[in-house]
Design a protein around this motif. Structure first.
Motif, PDB file in Angstrom:
ATOM      1  N   ARG A 249       0.839  -1.195   0.000  1.00  8.05           N
ATOM      2  CA  ARG A 249       0.000   0.000   0.000  1.00  8.05           C
ATOM      3  C   ARG A 249       0.881   1.255   0.000  1.00  8.05           C
ATOM      4  O   ARG A 249       1.840   1.354   0.779  1.00  8.05           O
ATOM      5  CB  ARG A 249      -0.910   0.032   1.233  1.00  8.05           C
ATOM      6  CG  ARG A 249      -1.695  -1.257   1.471  1.00  8.05           C
ATOM      7  CD  ARG A 249      -2.525  -1.634   0.260  1.00  8.05           C
ATOM      8  NE  ARG A 249      -3.875  -1.081   0.318  1.00  8.05           N
ATOM      9  CZ  ARG A 249      -4.740  -1.180  -0.684  1.00  8.05           C
ATOM     10  NH1 ARG A 249      -4.396  -1.758  -1.812  1.00  8.05           N
ATOM     11  NH2 ARG A 249      -5.956  -0.681  -0.558  1.00  8.05           N
ATOM     12  N   PRO A 250       0.566   2.230  -0.843  1.00 10.13           N
ATOM     13  CA  PRO A 250       1.366   3.453  -0.906  1.00 10.13           C
ATOM     14  C   PRO A 250       1.067   4.383   0.269  1.00 10.13           C
ATOM     15  O   PRO A 250      -0.025   4.355   0.840  1.00 10.13           O
ATOM     16  CB  PRO A 250       0.921   4.094  -2.223  1.00 10.13           C
ATOM     17  CG  PRO A 250      -0.495   3.616  -2.402  1.00 10.13           C
ATOM     18  CD  PRO A 250      -0.527   2.225  -1.833  1.00 10.13           C
ATOM     19  N   ALA A 251       2.043   5.202   0.621  1.00  6.54           N
ATOM     20  CA  ALA A 251       1.841   6.228   1.643  1.00  6.54           C
ATOM     21  C   ALA A 251       0.915   7.309   1.101  1.00  6.54           C
ATOM     22  O   ALA A 251       0.718   7.449  -0.116  1.00  6.54           O
ATOM     23  CB  ALA A 251       3.173   6.826   2.068  1.00  6.54           C
TER      24      ALA A 251
ATOM     25  N   ASN B  89       6.877   6.719  -0.203  1.00  8.90           N
ATOM     26  CA  ASN B  89       7.096   5.428   0.443  1.00  8.90           C
ATOM     27  C   ASN B  89       5.887   4.507   0.281  1.00  8.90           C
ATOM     28  O   ASN B  89       4.799   4.925  -0.124  1.00  8.90           O
ATOM     29  CB  ASN B  89       7.396   5.630   1.931  1.00  8.90           C
ATOM     30  CG  ASN B  89       8.641   6.456   2.152  1.00  8.90           C
ATOM     31  OD1 ASN B  89       9.725   6.087   1.711  1.00  8.90           O
ATOM     32  ND2 ASN B  89       8.496   7.587   2.826  1.00  8.90           N
ATOM     33  N   SER B  90       6.090   3.258   0.640  1.00 10.73           N
ATOM     34  CA  SER B  90       5.004   2.275   0.657  1.00 10.73           C
ATOM     35  C   SER B  90       5.367   1.180   1.644  1.00 10.73           C
ATOM     36  O   SER B  90       6.515   1.087   2.102  1.00 10.73           O
ATOM     37  CB  SER B  90       4.772   1.681  -0.741  1.00 10.73           C
ATOM     38  OG  SER B  90       5.910   0.963  -1.179  1.00 10.73           O
ATOM     39  N   GLY B  91       4.407   0.350   1.979  1.00  6.77           N
ATOM     40  CA  GLY B  91       4.647  -0.741   2.930  1.00  6.77           C
ATOM     41  C   GLY B  91       3.625  -1.847   2.737  1.00  6.77           C
ATOM     42  O   GLY B  91       2.652  -1.696   1.997  1.00  6.77           O
ATOM     43  N   TRP B  92       3.845  -2.949   3.419  1.00  7.13           N
ATOM     44  CA  TRP B  92       2.989  -4.123   3.266  1.00  7.13           C
ATOM     45  C   TRP B  92       1.896  -4.161   4.315  1.00  7.13           C
ATOM     46  O   TRP B  92       2.124  -3.849   5.480  1.00  7.13           O
ATOM     47  CB  TRP B  92       3.823  -5.398   3.370  1.00  7.13           C
ATOM     48  CG  TRP B  92       4.787  -5.601   2.256  1.00  7.13           C
ATOM     49  CD1 TRP B  92       6.138  -5.371   2.284  1.00  7.13           C
ATOM     50  CD2 TRP B  92       4.489  -6.077   0.939  1.00  7.13           C
ATOM     51  NE1 TRP B  92       6.695  -5.670   1.062  1.00  7.13           N
ATOM     52  CE2 TRP B  92       5.707  -6.111   0.224  1.00  7.13           C
ATOM     53  CE3 TRP B  92       3.311  -6.467   0.298  1.00  7.13           C
ATOM     54  CZ2 TRP B  92       5.788  -6.532  -1.099  1.00  7.13           C
ATOM     55  CZ3 TRP B  92       3.385  -6.898  -1.021  1.00  7.13           C
ATOM     56  CH2 TRP B  92       4.605  -6.925  -1.712  1.00  7.13           C
TER      57      TRP B  92
ATOM     58  N   THR C 173       0.841   2.224   6.438  1.00  2.13           N
ATOM     59  CA  THR C 173       2.057   1.435   6.658  1.00  2.13           C
ATOM     60  C   THR C 173       3.221   2.401   6.888  1.00  2.13           C
ATOM     61  O   THR C 173       3.453   2.842   8.003  1.00  2.13           O
ATOM     62  CB  THR C 173       2.307   0.506   5.461  1.00  2.13           C
ATOM     63  OG1 THR C 173       2.322   1.255   4.237  1.00  2.13           O
ATOM     64  CG2 THR C 173       1.206  -0.545   5.367  1.00  2.13           C
ATOM     65  N   ALA C 174       3.961   2.750   5.818  1.00  2.14           N
ATOM     66  CA  ALA C 174       5.056   3.706   5.948  1.00  2.14           C
ATOM     67  C   ALA C 174       4.485   5.110   6.162  1.00  2.14           C
ATOM     68  O   ALA C 174       3.637   5.553   5.400  1.00  2.14           O
ATOM     69  CB  ALA C 174       5.930   3.681   4.695  1.00  2.14           C
ATOM     70  N   VAL C 175       4.942   5.785   7.224  1.00  3.42           N
ATOM     71  CA  VAL C 175       4.385   7.097   7.565  1.00  3.42           C
ATOM     72  C   VAL C 175       5.507   8.079   7.902  1.00  3.42           C
ATOM     73  O   VAL C 175       6.239   7.907   8.891  1.00  3.42           O
ATOM     74  CB  VAL C 175       3.413   7.002   8.765  1.00  3.42           C
ATOM     75  CG1 VAL C 175       2.951   8.401   9.184  1.00  3.42           C
ATOM     76  CG2 VAL C 175       2.227   6.125   8.435  1.00  3.42           C
ATOM     77  N   LYS C 176       5.675   9.104   7.074  1.00  2.00           N
ATOM     78  CA  LYS C 176       6.503  10.256   7.386  1.00  2.00           C
ATOM     79  C   LYS C 176       5.574  11.358   7.910  1.00  2.00           C
ATOM     80  O   LYS C 176       4.353  11.205   7.924  1.00  2.00           O
ATOM     81  CB  LYS C 176       7.245  10.720   6.127  1.00  2.00           C
ATOM     82  CG  LYS C 176       8.136   9.662   5.507  1.00  2.00           C
ATOM     83  CD  LYS C 176       9.358   9.355   6.360  1.00  2.00           C
ATOM     84  CE  LYS C 176      10.386  10.441   6.256  1.00  2.00           C
ATOM     85  NZ  LYS C 176      11.629  10.127   7.030  1.00  2.00           N
ATOM     86  N   ARG C 177       6.162  12.500   8.313  1.00  2.00           N
ATOM     87  CA  ARG C 177       5.326  13.551   8.910  1.00  2.00           C
ATOM     88  C   ARG C 177       4.254  14.059   7.958  1.00  2.00           C
ATOM     89  O   ARG C 177       3.120  14.323   8.360  1.00  2.00           O
ATOM     90  CB  ARG C 177       6.212  14.708   9.389  1.00  2.00           C
ATOM     91  CG  ARG C 177       6.826  14.471  10.757  1.00  2.00           C
ATOM     92  CD  ARG C 177       7.711  15.614  11.176  1.00  2.00           C
ATOM     93  NE  ARG C 177       8.903  15.705  10.334  1.00  2.00           N
ATOM     94  CZ  ARG C 177       9.862  16.627  10.495  1.00  2.00           C
ATOM     95  NH1 ARG C 177       9.734  17.538  11.439  1.00  2.00           N
ATOM     96  NH2 ARG C 177      10.917  16.652   9.713  1.00  2.00           N
ATOM     97  N   GLU C 178       4.603  14.159   6.666  1.00  2.00           N
ATOM     98  CA  GLU C 178       3.608  14.638   5.711  1.00  2.00           C
ATOM     99  C   GLU C 178       2.463  13.633   5.551  1.00  2.00           C
ATOM    100  O   GLU C 178       1.312  14.008   5.311  1.00  2.00           O
ATOM    101  CB  GLU C 178       4.246  14.936   4.353  1.00  2.00           C
ATOM    102  CG  GLU C 178       4.951  13.773   3.687  1.00  2.00           C
ATOM    103  CD  GLU C 178       6.445  13.745   3.957  1.00  2.00           C
ATOM    104  OE1 GLU C 178       7.200  13.427   3.020  1.00  2.00           O
ATOM    105  OE2 GLU C 178       6.839  14.050   5.105  1.00  2.00           O
ATOM    106  N   ASP C 179       2.781  12.331   5.733  1.00  2.00           N
ATOM    107  CA  ASP C 179       1.743  11.308   5.658  1.00  2.00           C
ATOM    108  C   ASP C 179       0.838  11.357   6.891  1.00  2.00           C
ATOM    109  O   ASP C 179      -0.382  11.203   6.793  1.00  2.00           O
ATOM    110  CB  ASP C 179       2.374   9.915   5.547  1.00  2.00           C
ATOM    111  CG  ASP C 179       3.287   9.784   4.348  1.00  2.00           C
ATOM    112  OD1 ASP C 179       2.877  10.183   3.240  1.00  2.00           O
ATOM    113  OD2 ASP C 179       4.421   9.292   4.511  1.00  2.00           O
TER     114      ASP C 179
END
Length: 316
Positions: free
Chosen positions: A121-123, A128-131, A243-249
């Motif tokens: 799944r995309p951020a 970024n993305s993650g499972w 999944t993958a999370v930066k501050r903007e996410d």
């Protein structure tokens, strides 16, 4: 001297001996938790292998027979599921095999398969993305010529309470009224600074991790399109877990929560509307569970397609 042939001949089989004092037909007999690999296409055309737990059962309608042939069920499960991609036809064939190997004992067969399917799944904002591992449950049964197939999964999402949001906004208004007296001119910079301070957000609405549990019945010929089902539900809800999370996410997720206030009834109706529009589904059952952060209990709602004799006629 024993040979392989006469050793097999001499092996005892106590299951063939009837016990008249315990005679009786049985609804289901078989095995659960069979460990076997399965081949599954989640809807993107890529067949992946997953570790599954399988339940395989037939009824025992002969009161005079002590048991079924469990090893026959096991061997059929192992051969079919580890070599064929899961489909309605392959499961139908497997259940027919169960009955064929028990034609003197059984006239009903059922099967359950449980595993997890990984989907990338995309951020929300970053590159970024993650499972995400989505649970899959497939249940099939065969009685005479009646073949029934159900497919299930779960979607985890965030839900923010509309009532709590309204109460929080009222408290923020009250604080604004205290900090900026009526009739006095408002200074843009001061208001902007206030909105960015803790005083500008004196109350926050409660949100909680929530779960939508889905069971669907596909129309004849429709494939197991897990990814399409998940996409439809997550789009309808607007706030699936990330999944993958930066501050903007994380900021984008906070914005999505603020724009998707929902009670459990709202969530159930959103999903109901999305699945109603899916021509591949003959019926569906939805259970949404908001795992409250305010209460020690959960808020729950159910929805279905409303097909006569379908999921909607079942008790919870």
């Amino acid at each position: 001297m024993y040979t392989q042939e006469n050793t097999a001949r001499l092996l005892p089989d106590v299951a063939v001996h009837a016990q008249p004092h315990l005679a009786g037909a049985l609804d289901w007999v078989g095995m659960d938790g069979i460990e076997v690999p399965v081949r599954f296409d989640g809807g993107d055309g890529e067949v992946v292998r997953a570790s599954a737990r399988v339940g395989a059962f037939v009824n025992l309608n002969r009161p005079d027979k002590r048991g079924i042939h469990m090893s026959r069920l096991y061997l059929q499960v192992e051969e079919a599921l580890s070599s064929q991609t899961l489909s309605a036809q392959s499961l139908h064939d497997l259940l027919r095999g169960f009955l064929g190997s028990h034609k003197d004992l059984s006239d009903r067969a059922c099967l359950s398969i449980r595993f997890e399917h990984l989907v990338r799944r995309p951020a929300l904002r970053s590159a970024n993305s993650g499972w995400r591992a989505y649970p899959v449950c497939i249940e099939a049964s065969l009685t005479g010529d009646e073949f029934l197939l159900e497919f299930g999964t779960e979607v985890i999402y965030s839900s923010t309470c509309p009532a709590s949001a309204a109460l929080s906004r009222q408290l923020i208004q009250d604080q604004f009224g205290k900090d900026f007296a009526p009739g006095e001119p408002l200074d843009h910079a001061a208001v902007l600074a206030w909105l960015g301070s803790e005083r500008g957000i004196v109350a926050t609405p409660h949100a909680q991790r929530s779960v939508a549990r889905l069971r669907v019945r596909m129309n004849t010929g429709a494939p197991f399109n897990l990814i399409h089902l998940i996409d439809s539900v997550e789009h309808a809800l607007g706030t699936p877990v990330q999944t993958a999370v930066k501050r903007e996410d994380e900021q984008a997720f906070a914005l999505a929560n603020g724009g998707n206030l929902m009670f459990c009834e709202d969530a159930a109706r959103r999903i109901q509307k999305a699945l109603d529009a899916d021509a591949a589904l003959a019926d569906f059952h939805v259970r949404v569970e908001h795992q409250e952060s305010l209460h020690p209990h959960d808020a729950v709602a159910y929805a279905s397609k409303g097909v006569e004799g379908g999921f909607g006629s079942e008790k919870r």
